[in-house]
Design an enzyme around this catalytic site. Structure first.
Site, mmCIF file in Angstrom:
data_model
loop_
_atom_site.group_PDB
_atom_site.id
_atom_site.type_symbol
_atom_site.label_atom_id
_atom_site.label_comp_id
_atom_site.label_asym_id
_atom_site.label_seq_id
_atom_site.Cartn_x
_atom_site.Cartn_y
_atom_site.Cartn_z
ATOM 1 N N ILE A 1 0.875 -1.183 0.000
ATOM 2 C CA ILE A 1 0.000 0.000 0.000
ATOM 3 C C ILE A 1 0.910 1.231 0.000
ATOM 4 O O ILE A 1 1.806 1.322 0.829
ATOM 5 C CB ILE A 1 -0.852 0.018 1.310
ATOM 6 C CG1 ILE A 1 -1.776 -1.203 1.387
ATOM 7 C CG2 ILE A 1 -1.642 1.330 1.468
ATOM 8 C CD1 ILE A 1 -2.858 -1.262 0.339
ATOM 9 N N HIS A 2 0.721 2.153 -0.923
ATOM 10 C CA HIS A 2 1.494 3.394 -0.819
ATOM 11 C C HIS A 2 0.821 4.615 -1.432
ATOM 12 O O HIS A 2 1.363 5.716 -1.374
ATOM 13 C CB HIS A 2 2.893 3.220 -1.426
ATOM 14 C CG HIS A 2 2.878 3.080 -2.914
ATOM 15 N ND1 HIS A 2 2.713 1.889 -3.546
ATOM 16 C CD2 HIS A 2 2.996 4.003 -3.907
ATOM 17 C CE1 HIS A 2 2.745 2.053 -4.856
ATOM 18 N NE2 HIS A 2 2.908 3.337 -5.099
#
Ligand code: UD1
Ligand code: UDP
Length: 372
Positions: free
Chosen positions: A202-203
């Protein structure tokens, strides 16, 4: 020809690996690293393990707001472009480094070649969408990875510049999977077995910077960990916000969740190919899940890669309450998503890097013919 390649962030180093190698057979290449990504595990590791030529310059711009970071890059790139006087500037993807280099090159009237042109999310609140659209519209050569990406560019009136080449990430996946099988120890290091874990990354700002969304995602991971191991190589941006919102410790202390530093491409290749499912907001990882035929659940407003959804291997999680993600719904979708097994690979035949280099060289030859 003399090509200046501008790279700055993890996915760009990766995408450049085979093209650089191919390009150097007949051309001079200068690599400029903007310094957007600077941690060893987001930058240096890829140059080392993928054999990417060391950058000739590192502009060391570091992190900052979009405008500050992009402006710093542009000021430094302008100088380098003027010194190096390239025949063409080669760019990848959709990061701020791509945008800065495209605008700077365009203002100096330098021809631009853009690898991975054409994917569209149709959501201009996503910074990468804006970067990609602007870059496509001021490039000379547009290398579309899929027929749909080419179609998007035709619709925007860019047909004359478009070349359907296939996707360099598919070339890389084929080439490095064999190497990864031989050299990665990640399964032993993490004590994993095949298909026994969910891989997650996740980013995206939409997921990390919003406390509501990040909380929903981490709670969903906690819920999923009741029945699955989770492997979570976390981007520093994500770690920063997990800590800021007080969500880090609970994840880190869960014995079924391996919250680890970002890994190199070879380890990631093994983790991807052997996962039971992938939960991500990464554009590149959505494609790699598809190449590996691993079901992917994408936590984003839409995808630049609808091909993976159309073939049934990717689903876009959009369930929200008051515009925020809902934890229980994420768990349900991850548990229930089961692809139907269709698989038409629209990402080419593994020769995109070669196709791209040939087109660049042809452009150079024709340009000289015209000039004389
Ligand atoms: C960038 C790209 C995104 C790409 C991602 C790949 C833009 C707008 N976004 O997002 O498209 O998917 O890279 O990973 O260009 N940080 C570090 N060390 C680093 C780099 C970043 O700690 O080496 C932290 C800093 O706190 C920084 C934050 O991560 O502020 C965000 O970094 P930035 O490069 O601005 O964007 P990414 O989220 O990495
Ligand atoms: N990747 C990696 N190590 C990690 C996480 C991702 O090597 O810990 C690779 C991944 O396999 C893919 C690329 O990084 O090849 C995707 O980059 P990222 O998710 O940073 O950016 P995006 O594709 O979303 O722009």
């Amino acid at each position: 020809m003399k090509i200046v390649t501008v790279l700055g962030a993890r996915p760009q180093f990766i995408k450049a690996a085979l093209v650089s190698h191919e390009l150097r057979k007949n051309n001079e290449e200068i690599i400029i690293h903007t310094g957007q990504h600077y941690n060893i595990e987001l930058s240096e590791i890829f140059f080392k393990e993928m054999g990417i030529p060391q950058p000739d310059y590192n502009l060391e711009v570091g992190s900052g707001t979009h405008a500050t970071q992009t402006a710093r890059m542009m000021m430094k790139l302008e100088k380098k472009f003027q010194e190096e006087k390239p025949d063409m500037v080669l760019l990848y993807g959709d990061t701020n480094s791509t945008l800065a280099a495209a605008v700077t090159a365009s203002k100096l009237n330098l021809p631009i070649a853009h690898v991975e042109a054409g994917p569209r999310m149709y959501d201009k609140s996503v910074p990468e969408e804006v970067n990609r659209i602007i870059t496509d519209h001021i490039s000379t050569l547009l290398f579309a990875p899929t027929p749909l990406a080419a179609e998007n560019l035709y619709k925007e009136g860019l047909k004359d510049a478009v070349h359907l080449t296939g996707d360099v990430m598919y070339d890389l996946f084929l080439y490095f999977s064999k190497k990864a099988d031989k050299s990665s120890d990640i399964f032993d290091e993490l004590g994993l077995n095949n298909r026994e874990y969910i891989l997650t990354t996740i980013h995206r700002a939409r997921n990390t910077d919003s406390v509501e969304n990040l909380k929903a995602i981490t709670s969903a991971l906690q819920g999923l960990s009741a029945n699955n191991k989770i492997v979570f190589p976390a981007h520093p941006r994500t770690v920063k916000y997990l800590k800021k919102y007080g969500l880090y410790d609970a994840l880190d202390e869960n014995p079924d969740i391996q919250l680890i530093k970002p890994v190199g491409y070879l380890d990631m290749n093994i983790l991807t190919r052997n996962a039971s499912k992938i939960v991500t907001d990464s554009g590149g990882l959505q494609k790699e899940a598809f190449f590996a035929r691993v079901p992917c659940i994408t936590l984003d407003s839409s995808t630049g890669w609808p091909e993976t959804v159309n073939e049934g291997w990717n689903t876009i999680f959009t369930e929200s309450k008051n515009n925020f993600l809902v934890e229980n719904e994420i768990v349900k979708v991850v548990n229930n998503f089961s692809p139907q097994g269709k698989y038409e690979n629209v990402f080419g035949s593994g020769d995109a890097s070669k196709n791209i280099c040939k087109i660049i060289e042809n452009y150079g030859e024709n340009k000289h013919t015209k000039q004389f």
